[in-house]
Design a protein around this motif. Structure first.
Motif, mmCIF file in Angstrom:
data_model
loop_
_atom_site.group_PDB
_atom_site.id
_atom_site.type_symbol
_atom_site.label_atom_id
_atom_site.label_comp_id
_atom_site.label_asym_id
_atom_site.label_seq_id
_atom_site.Cartn_x
_atom_site.Cartn_y
_atom_site.Cartn_z
ATOM 1 N N ASP A 59 0.742 -1.313 -0.078
ATOM 2 C CA ASP A 59 0.076 -0.077 -0.105
ATOM 3 C C ASP A 59 0.954 1.176 0.030
ATOM 4 N N GLN A 91 -5.686 3.384 -3.149
ATOM 5 C CA GLN A 91 -7.035 3.838 -3.550
ATOM 6 C C GLN A 91 -7.042 5.199 -4.009
ATOM 7 N N LEU A 113 -4.869 0.350 -8.810
ATOM 8 C CA LEU A 113 -5.888 0.942 -8.169
ATOM 9 C C LEU A 113 -6.456 -0.402 -7.264
ATOM 10 N N LYS A 114 -6.834 -0.228 -6.013
ATOM 11 C CA LYS A 114 -7.146 -1.223 -5.226
ATOM 12 C C LYS A 114 -8.513 -1.860 -5.794
ATOM 13 N N ASP A 115 -9.272 -0.905 -5.979
ATOM 14 C CA ASP A 115 -10.964 -1.321 -6.468
ATOM 15 C C ASP A 115 -10.917 -1.966 -7.801
#
Length: 440
Positions: A59, A91, A113-115
């Motif tokens: 992260d 994020q 991107l995490k999503d």
């Protein structure tokens, strides 16, 4: 795919749920093994140091400060262990994070991107890509990087110049001289400028938000300059830069001890080895050599292919530099022997080192260009160390006469008859330590 061919990954995220979700996604791939996890900057750096993964997945914002710990840790890990792949999961789709990550080159880096990581096999593909030296960016980041700012939040040329000088950390008096004004007037102008940016940011003006972020980053960077330099530059050089103001191209004459190591018959090994497996071995080898050299306060200068170069006595003098260099060489042989024993159980070929050590005068300097600088030592001692390592068979270390003469008490060694080496017109005397393990 067989387990021993898995890509070794260390995973970092301070959110336990996110971390375990990402771990599960990686394990599904079948050819990726999560060998360690971390919840903050220190754990990530320590985990990479202990486990020597092929790839770090991290992260951006983590403890202790929740700013850009992931990116800074990635840079440090890449500095200590060149070739380690890095996948940043964020994020945030602001392009400045991606620019910061890729500022020193895109090879071996991915920004996702995490999503979107749960979509298809995007995450696994990114890990495979960076492990092989490739790169990957989330399409939304690419769009943000190429999309022009059109929100009408521009500043005047004079305000832009003022903002730049503030970001550079210049005092009010210095700015006043630069713009032919007074310190009081500059202070008022800066206060007005910040108020203007804050008002624009509150109304959602994207360019104002970006300027405030970049200004904050510049201030944080200055506060962390000493720590960052210490992580990114060879040992002791950051301190010297801060205390003495060393300038690029400015040379310093030093007496140092240079160590050069090389893997015997490496070309023969590479000819028949699987490249990805060999890269993993080379990665582990470099990590162990780095530990051995730093353990004796050596300055690791560079890794070039299968060769390692280090100096003792630079950037700061060391009264016992010769003893430290010889101790480091012994530690390198010992650590490599431990690696070889582990590799033998996996059916992998061993590495055997030939090491040359030479003592003499050099010129030390920050050399290069405006785009890239590196700390270098130049002189006959460097060239001689490289030639002497060619006289060493696997498991042996060859010392120049000046290095051997400085050791007290002198170690048991084989005296070599003076002989010519390439580039020299007079014979060179040397002493050889250790027992040969393989023929060169």
């Amino acid at each position: 795919m067989a387990r021993d061919a898995s890509i070794r990954v260390v995973l970092a995220d301070d959110n336990l749920i996110v971390r375990e979700g990402v771990r599960a996604l990686l394990l599904i791939a079948g050819d990726i093994e999560v060998v360690g996890v971390a919840g903050d900057y220190d754990e990530l750096v320590a985990g990479a140091d202990a486990l020597t993964p092929q790839v770090v997945v991290t992260d951006i914002r983590m403890p202790p400060n929740f700013t850009d710990e992931g990116i800074r840790a990635a840079r440090l890990i890449r500095k200590q262990y060149p070739g380690t792949g890095v996948v940043i999961l964020s994020q945030y789709d602001e392009p400045e994070y991606a620019i910061s990550l890729l500022s020193e080159g895109a090879a071996g880096y991915a920004y996702l991107l995490k999503d979107g990581v749960a979509e298809g096999d995007q995450l696994a593909r990114a890990v495979r890509e960076v492990s092989a030296g490739g790169s990957m960016l989330d399409p939304r980041i690419v769009n943000a990087l190429t999309k022009p700012v059109t929100d009408g939040g521009s500043l005047s040329d004079s305000d832009e110049r003022l903002l730049q000088m503030v970001a550079e950390g210049r005092p009010m008096k210095s700015i006043a001289v630069a713009i032919n004004s007074t310190a009081e007037a500059v202070s008022d102008a800066v206060e007005h400028l910040f108020l203007q940016l804050a008002q624009q940011a509150s109304s959602g003006t994207q360019s104002a938000l970006q300027r405030l972020r970049l200004l904050h980053r510049a201030i944080v960077d200055r506060e962390e300059q000493g720590e960052s330099l210490s992580r990114m530059l060879p040992g002791g050089l950051a301190q010297k830069l801060r205390e003495q103001g060393v300038k690029p191209g400015e040379t310093e004459r030093l007496t140092v001890t240079v160590l050069m190591s090389d893997i015997r018959a490496y070309s023969t090994i590479a000819e028949v080895a699987d490249p990805s497996v060999l890269a993993g071995q080379l990665h582990e080898h470099r990590a162990e050599m780095n530990h051995a050299l730093l353990g004796e306060n050596g300055t690791v200068m560079q890794f070039v292919g299968d060769a390692v170069m280090a100096v003792f006595g630079a950037p700061f003098p060391q009264a016992d530099q010769c003893e430290r260099a010889v101790a480091a060489a012994e530690a390198m042989h010992a650590r490599q022997a431990e690696l070889n024993a582990r590799w033998a159980a996996a059916g992998l070929p061993p590495f055997h080192l030939g090491i040359g050590v030479s003592t003499g005068d050099v010129a030390a300097a920050l050399l290069g260009s405006d785009e890239r600088l590196e700390y270098s030592v130049v002189g006959d001692a460097v060239n001689l160390a490289q030639r002497l390592q060619q006289w060493a068979e696997g498991g042996q270390t060859v010392l120049s006469d000046p290095t051997f003469a400085a050791l007290s008490p002198p170690p048991h060694a084989e005296r070599l008859e003076p002989a010519l080496v390439k580039g020299r017109q007079t014979p060179v005397g040397a002493h050889r330590l250790g027992t040969a393990l393989v023929a060169t």
